[in-house]
Design a protein around this motif. Structure first.
Motif, PDB file in Angstrom:
ATOM      1  N   THR A  27      -9.345   4.664   2.950  1.00 51.22           N
ATOM      2  CA  THR A  27      -9.441   3.256   3.350  1.00 51.22           C
ATOM      3  C   THR A  27      -8.749   2.339   2.350  1.00 51.22           C
ATOM      4  O   THR A  27      -8.618   1.140   2.590  1.00 51.22           O
ATOM      5  N   TYR A  28      -8.282   2.914   1.242  1.00 48.63           N
ATOM      6  CA  TYR A  28      -7.678   2.100   0.180  1.00 48.63           C
ATOM      7  C   TYR A  28      -6.226   1.753   0.506  1.00 48.63           C
ATOM      8  O   TYR A  28      -5.420   2.626   0.827  1.00 48.63           O
ATOM      9  N   VAL A  29      -5.903   0.452   0.444  1.00 48.49           N
ATOM     10  CA  VAL A  29      -4.527   0.013   0.637  1.00 48.49           C
ATOM     11  C   VAL A  29      -4.322  -1.295  -0.109  1.00 48.49           C
ATOM     12  O   VAL A  29      -5.223  -2.127  -0.208  1.00 48.49           O
ATOM     13  N   GLY A  49      -1.072   9.829  -2.406  1.00 51.24           N
ATOM     14  CA  GLY A  49      -0.920   8.413  -2.121  1.00 51.24           C
ATOM     15  C   GLY A  49       0.434   8.173  -1.479  1.00 51.24           C
ATOM     16  O   GLY A  49       1.245   9.095  -1.344  1.00 51.24           O
ATOM     17  N   TYR A  50       0.675   6.938  -1.078  1.00 52.38           N
ATOM     18  CA  TYR A  50       1.965   6.610  -0.462  1.00 52.38           C
ATOM     19  C   TYR A  50       2.412   5.230  -0.925  1.00 52.38           C
ATOM     20  O   TYR A  50       1.608   4.377  -1.311  1.00 52.38           O
ATOM     21  N   ARG A  61       2.147  12.923  -5.141  1.00 46.39           N
ATOM     22  CA  ARG A  61       1.146  13.983  -5.291  1.00 46.39           C
ATOM     23  C   ARG A  61       0.891  14.229  -6.779  1.00 46.39           C
ATOM     24  O   ARG A  61       1.486  13.578  -7.628  1.00 46.39           O
ATOM     25  N   ALA A  62      -0.004  15.166  -7.067  1.00 44.18           N
ATOM     26  CA  ALA A  62      -0.397  15.432  -8.449  1.00 44.18           C
ATOM     27  C   ALA A  62       0.820  15.705  -9.327  1.00 44.18           C
ATOM     28  O   ALA A  62       1.682  16.508  -8.969  1.00 44.18           O
ATOM     29  N   TYR A  76       1.003   0.068  -0.686  1.00 48.33           N
ATOM     30  CA  TYR A  76       0.679   1.420  -1.129  1.00 48.33           C
ATOM     31  C   TYR A  76      -0.803   1.676  -0.929  1.00 48.33           C
ATOM     32  O   TYR A  76      -1.607   0.745  -0.796  1.00 48.33           O
ATOM     33  N   GLY A  77      -1.152   2.952  -0.876  1.00 48.75           N
ATOM     34  CA  GLY A  77      -2.547   3.309  -0.673  1.00 48.75           C
ATOM     35  C   GLY A  77      -2.713   4.810  -0.578  1.00 48.75           C
ATOM     36  O   GLY A  77      -1.817   5.586  -0.920  1.00 48.75           O
ATOM     37  N   THR A  78      -3.881   5.210  -0.096  1.00 49.44           N
ATOM     38  CA  THR A  78      -4.218   6.624   0.054  1.00 49.44           C
ATOM     39  C   THR A  78      -3.780   7.119   1.425  1.00 49.44           C
ATOM     40  O   THR A  78      -3.990   6.439   2.438  1.00 49.44           O
ATOM     41  N   ARG A  79      -3.168   8.288   1.470  1.00 49.20           N
ATOM     42  CA  ARG A  79      -2.750   8.865   2.757  1.00 49.20           C
ATOM     43  C   ARG A  79      -3.959   9.214   3.611  1.00 49.20           C
ATOM     44  O   ARG A  79      -5.031   9.571   3.104  1.00 49.20           O
TER      45      ARG A  79
END
Length: 267
Positions: A27-29, A49-50, A61-62, A76-79
């Motif tokens: 839900t993070y953006v 993330g993106y 990625r990591a 940007y946020g979490t995929r």
């Protein structure tokens, strides 16, 4: 949906706006249609993330370090379906050497060498700690940690050899004084001894033994130049248990024996 907007406060006068350590669900953006006045650097510890910039979507990625240029509209946020575990900081590009900043609007560098990953993470931890504590020289300490991260990223970008060779060189330097055990070294790297030896020679033009001896001799020369230690003491300091072998290796590198080298340097 959790939406963040750019928040700037008194730290901007120092070049840092904020630094943080997040572990966010999908839900993070964060949306900044007008961009921002500073640069953003992130380092992904886990998950995905993106970043969305004009005409481009980038997945991190990591082990990925991203640098987002100021003034660029972005989101940007979490995929979706992922979590994103990352550390981040804002900084003013005017306070950083231009040679350490990429030309791209959004730059991503994947770091696979474990020792480099640890260094980058620890540098971010120092930024987080110093920017929050605000002790004496906090800003200078933050900038030094950021420079370390950017230099490690720039070094990785220019690296021409296999990452496994980079890790091998790191291990050799950390354990320079220890007896060389190629089997153990290869096991740590995840290759067979023969494959590691071949790959090392292919990438560096040297054997592992020659590379280690070169490290030891370089360090020995510095100790002879800047300390009062004798040649025999220096030989042990850098990992040569056989003094005659040390002399032969030193003469091969500098054309004189250690004692003559030290005398000439002092004169």
């Amino acid at each position: 949906m959790r939406v963040n907007s750019s928040t700037e406060f008194d730290g901007q006068a120092y070049g840092f706006v904020i630094a943080g350590h997040f572990n966010e669900d999908d839900t993070y953006v964060t949306k900044r249609p007008q961009g921002m006045s500073d640069w953003l650097i992130t380092y992904t510890l886990g998950g995905e993330g993106y970043f969305i910039t004009p005409g481009q979507e980038t997945i991190c990625r990591a082990g990925d370090v991203t640098l987002l240029k100021s003034g660029l509209p972005h989101q940007y946020g979490t995929r979706k379906g992922q979590t994103w575990h990352f550390v981040w900081a804002h900084f003013s590009p005017q306070l950083m050497e231009p040679s350490l900043l990429p030309d791209e609007n959004l730059f991503l560098q994947s770091v696979t060498i474990e020792s480099t990953r640890k260094r980058i993470y620890h540098a971010f931890r120092r930024i987080l700690s110093d920017s929050r504590a605000r002790g004496d020289y906090w800003h200078e300490l933050c900038m030094n940690a950021l420079r370390e991260i950017l230099m490690l990223v720039a070094q990785k970008k220019r690296q021409t050899y296999d990452d496994r060779i980079g890790e091998t060189l790191h291990l050799l330097s950390r354990h320079m004084k220890d007896p060389l055990r190629i089997e153990q070294l290869a096991r740590t790297i995840g290759l067979s001894p023969s494959r590691l030896s071949h790959l090392f020679k292919e990438n560096t033009g040297q054997s592992i033994v020659d590379a280690l001896n070169q490290m030891r001799i370089r360090q020995a020369a510095l100790l002879l130049q800047h300390t009062e230690r004798s040649a025999s003491e220096v030989a042990l300091d850098v990992g040569f248990n056989n003094y005659n072998h040390f002399i032969n290796q030193f003469r091969k590198r500098f054309g004189v024996n250690p004692s003559t080298f030290k005398k000439k340097i002092r004169e």
